[in-house]
Design an enzyme around this catalytic site. Structure first.
Site, mmCIF file in Angstrom:
data_model
loop_
_atom_site.group_PDB
_atom_site.id
_atom_site.type_symbol
_atom_site.label_atom_id
_atom_site.label_comp_id
_atom_site.label_asym_id
_atom_site.label_seq_id
_atom_site.Cartn_x
_atom_site.Cartn_y
_atom_site.Cartn_z
ATOM 1 N N ASP A 109 0.792 -1.227 0.000
ATOM 2 C CA ASP A 109 0.000 0.000 0.000
ATOM 3 C C ASP A 109 0.827 1.282 0.000
ATOM 4 O O ASP A 109 0.619 2.172 -0.819
ATOM 5 C CB ASP A 109 -0.908 -0.036 1.228
ATOM 6 C CG ASP A 109 -1.594 1.259 1.504
ATOM 7 O OD1 ASP A 109 -2.401 1.678 0.670
ATOM 8 O OD2 ASP A 109 -1.313 1.865 2.556
ATOM 9 N N ASP A 112 4.473 0.588 4.254
ATOM 10 C CA ASP A 112 4.402 -0.653 5.029
ATOM 11 C C ASP A 112 4.275 -1.837 4.079
ATOM 12 O O ASP A 112 4.530 -1.707 2.887
ATOM 13 C CB ASP A 112 3.228 -0.596 6.016
ATOM 14 C CG ASP A 112 1.908 -0.265 5.313
ATOM 15 O OD1 ASP A 112 1.859 -0.360 4.072
ATOM 16 O OD2 ASP A 112 0.931 0.095 6.004
ATOM 17 N N TYR A 261 -8.355 2.335 6.409
ATOM 18 C CA TYR A 261 -9.092 2.793 5.226
ATOM 19 C C TYR A 261 -10.587 2.677 5.487
ATOM 20 O O TYR A 261 -11.271 1.815 4.942
ATOM 21 C CB TYR A 261 -8.664 2.010 3.977
ATOM 22 C CG TYR A 261 -7.283 2.417 3.514
ATOM 23 C CD1 TYR A 261 -7.094 3.613 2.826
ATOM 24 C CD2 TYR A 261 -6.173 1.634 3.812
ATOM 25 C CE1 TYR A 261 -5.823 4.009 2.434
ATOM 26 C CE2 TYR A 261 -4.903 2.028 3.415
ATOM 27 C CZ TYR A 261 -4.742 3.219 2.728
ATOM 28 O OH TYR A 261 -3.485 3.614 2.341
ATOM 29 N N GLU A 501 4.863 10.087 3.755
ATOM 30 C CA GLU A 501 4.682 8.695 3.339
ATOM 31 C C GLU A 501 4.056 8.675 1.945
ATOM 32 O O GLU A 501 3.062 9.354 1.693
ATOM 33 C CB GLU A 501 3.787 7.929 4.314
ATOM 34 C CG GLU A 501 3.669 6.453 3.958
ATOM 35 C CD GLU A 501 2.914 5.633 4.994
ATOM 36 O OE1 GLU A 501 3.088 4.403 5.019
ATOM 37 O OE2 GLU A 501 2.150 6.228 5.780
#
Length: 528
Positions: A109, A112, A261, A501
């Site tokens: 994703d 991670d 999410y 990120e």
């Protein structure tokens, strides 16, 4: 006699001049009236040239696009083929084994090692859309094949994740196990549990988004691999039927996903999936679905922001395409509501529009959230350039924003402003795409990028690299990070998850935006 004839001649010329003047004034009045009438309507049709095939290459956007696509290679799980990323290797090879499935492919994703199906499906849908609209532009710079390969890597995963009609595996890995560790994906040893939806535990939004991904991808591969395309379309139809027949939010039925999410509703995904299935099949039942359920789910007249959670503005732009290019649907009032709301979205993006969003930095960047701020910037730019190109290709050159007229090219200018800001034309003087320009983030929150290839780490001792003051040893070329806050500040720190990120769906939207800008012109063709 001569003087009398001369007088009559002068009088005749005088009359002729008066008549000519009257004719000219009448023509001017008619032209002006027609112009005013056009300006008073929503669009001005029939003026200016239709965009042609790809023109001169803009190297700035072409170079950035090449990097943006490379990030998908960095995020791949599984047995890597023709791997060009020196610091990446095989990983997740046993994913899915607890269910006797091969779920080794797919994309991690973000920074991670979780495969979240909901945002991954959105990534695939947007990547498909980008290829369908701007594949000719990608091809000009030899990037169409890499884009299709990354898409196929993802859809291969979805095929395996959908072993039967009403079963879809939507997550590989447990964030509560993964996130406390800082290690490379190639060496991770933690358990990789699976989460699925089925008839007893439905998840309408993720099933519908995966249907959209597979339907749109079926169009991408329709000519190059008809059998694979047919397989994708079969899965898309099954998943849509499952999503609609067994309605229920995955966030409600599987509460553990809410921290990562969380979905705010599934109506948008149902409309989005039906829209893509209509484009893929032209079967009337899918068009009927979006027209029948529009008042229920579409929030007509209320512009929204396009993201992995909210597909409404994307759906509205996609369905507008039908009115732009399918004359037999031009009188469809229900589709007109979608197009009207899409235009309201566009008017909100134009800086000088009466309804311009105030969620904009002094440097002109659209910013809505403090978490992953660039998500809306890049999605807004992508939708704006799409709508602009739809207009121009249809010979519609003006958009009326509550009485103020703007050129379609101004939407493209807005899209360029977002891309340029992201690539370094901003008060901070830095690019937010890793590896692009002279100054870009060097400490992104990404496990694989931060740990040396030859390092031997377990779950916890890898944190010495997380805490290191040195830049990441591996450059995650093409990664679009979260980006700056509204006050145009940015902290390049591994601890700064909000701003630093990257995520695959950010890059999918970036690919779409950059692909539209790679050349100086674009001609959009039918998706069929």
């Amino acid at each position: 006699m001569v003087e009398k004839s001369k007088s009559k001649g002068l009088f005749g010329w005088f009359i002729a001049l008066i008549v000519l003047t009257a004719v000219i004034l009448a023509i001017v009045y008619m032209v002006k009236s027609k112009t005013n009438k056009s300006d008073n309507n929503n669009d001005d049709e029939g003026a200016g040239p239709v965009p042609g095939p790809p023109g001169a290459i803009d190297k700035k956007y072409a170079n950035a696009l090449k990097l943006a696509l490379q990030f998908f290679d960095i995020q791949k799980s599984g047995k890597l083929v023709n791997n060009t990323i020196s610091w990446r290797g095989d990983s997740g090879l046993k994913d899915g084994s607890e269910a006797n499935l091969d779920l080794s492919k797919g994309l991690y994703d973000a920074g991670d090692h979780i495969k979240f199906g909901f945002p991954m499906a959105f990534t695939a849908t947007v990547l498909s859309w980008s290829i369908l609209e701007y594949g000719d532009q990608m091809d000009v710079v030899n990037l169409l094949d890499p884009a299709k390969e990354s898409l196929r890597w993802t859809t291969d995963y979805f095929i395996k994740a959908h072993p039967s009609d009403n079963v879809l595996y939507i997550q590989v890995g447990d964030p509560e196990v993964d996130h406390p560790c800082w290690e490379r994906p190639e060496t991770m040893k933690g358990k990789r549990p699976l989460i699925k939806i089925d008839s007893d535990t439905p998840g309408t939004e993720v099933a519908a988004e995966t249907a959209a991904a597979m339907a749109s991808a079926s169009l991408v591969f329709k000519d190059s691999d008809p059998q694979y395309s047919a397989t994708l379309l079969k899965h898309a139809k099954q998943l849509f039927d499952f999503a609609d027949a067994k309605r229920g939010s995955y966030s409600v039925n599987i509460p553990e996903v809410q921290k990562f999410y969380n979905s705010t509703g599934y109506g948008d995904e149902l409309l989005w999936a039906a829209s893509w299935l209509y484009h893929a099949t032209e079967e009337k039942n899918y068009l009927d679905y979006v027209t029948k359920h529009g008042n229920e789910f579409a929030r007509f007249g209320n512009p929204t922001w396009f993201s992995w959670d909210d597909k409404l503005s994307g759906t509205q732009v996609l369905l507008s395409r039908l009115l732009f290019f399918k004359k037999d649907l031009s009188g469809n009032k229900a589709l007109g509501k979608y197009r009207g709301t899409a235009k309201a979205v566009m008017c909100g993006l134009l800086p000088k529009s009466p309804t311009a969003t105030t969620s904009r930095s002094n440097g002109g960047l659209v910013l809505v959230s403090d978490w992953n701020p660039l998500l809306q910037s890049v999605s807004a730019g992508f939708l704006a350039t799409l709508f602009s190109d739809y207009m121009l290709t249809s010979r519609i050159h003006k958009i009326n924003c509550y009485g103020k007229i703007f050129k379609a090219t101004e939407l493209r200018d807005f899209a360029k402003s977002q891309a340029d800001y992201i690539l370094g034309k901003n008060p901070m003087g830095m690019s937010f795409v890793v590896g692009y320009g002279d100054k870009y983030p060097e400490y992104i929150h990404h496990r694989g990028a931060s740990i040396p290839v030859d390092a031997t780490t377990g779950c916890l001792d890898g944190f010495k690299y997380f805490n290191s003051t040195k830049p990441n040893p591996n450059i995650a070329y093409g990664a679009l990070v979260g980006g700056p806050y509204l006050n145009e500040t940015f902290s390049d720190s591994r601890e700064n998850v909000r701003q630093n990120e990257p995520a695959t769906y950010n890059n999918a939207l970036l690919v779409g935006l950059l692909s539209s800008l790679v050349t100086t012109s674009s001609a959009l063709q039918s998706l069929k």
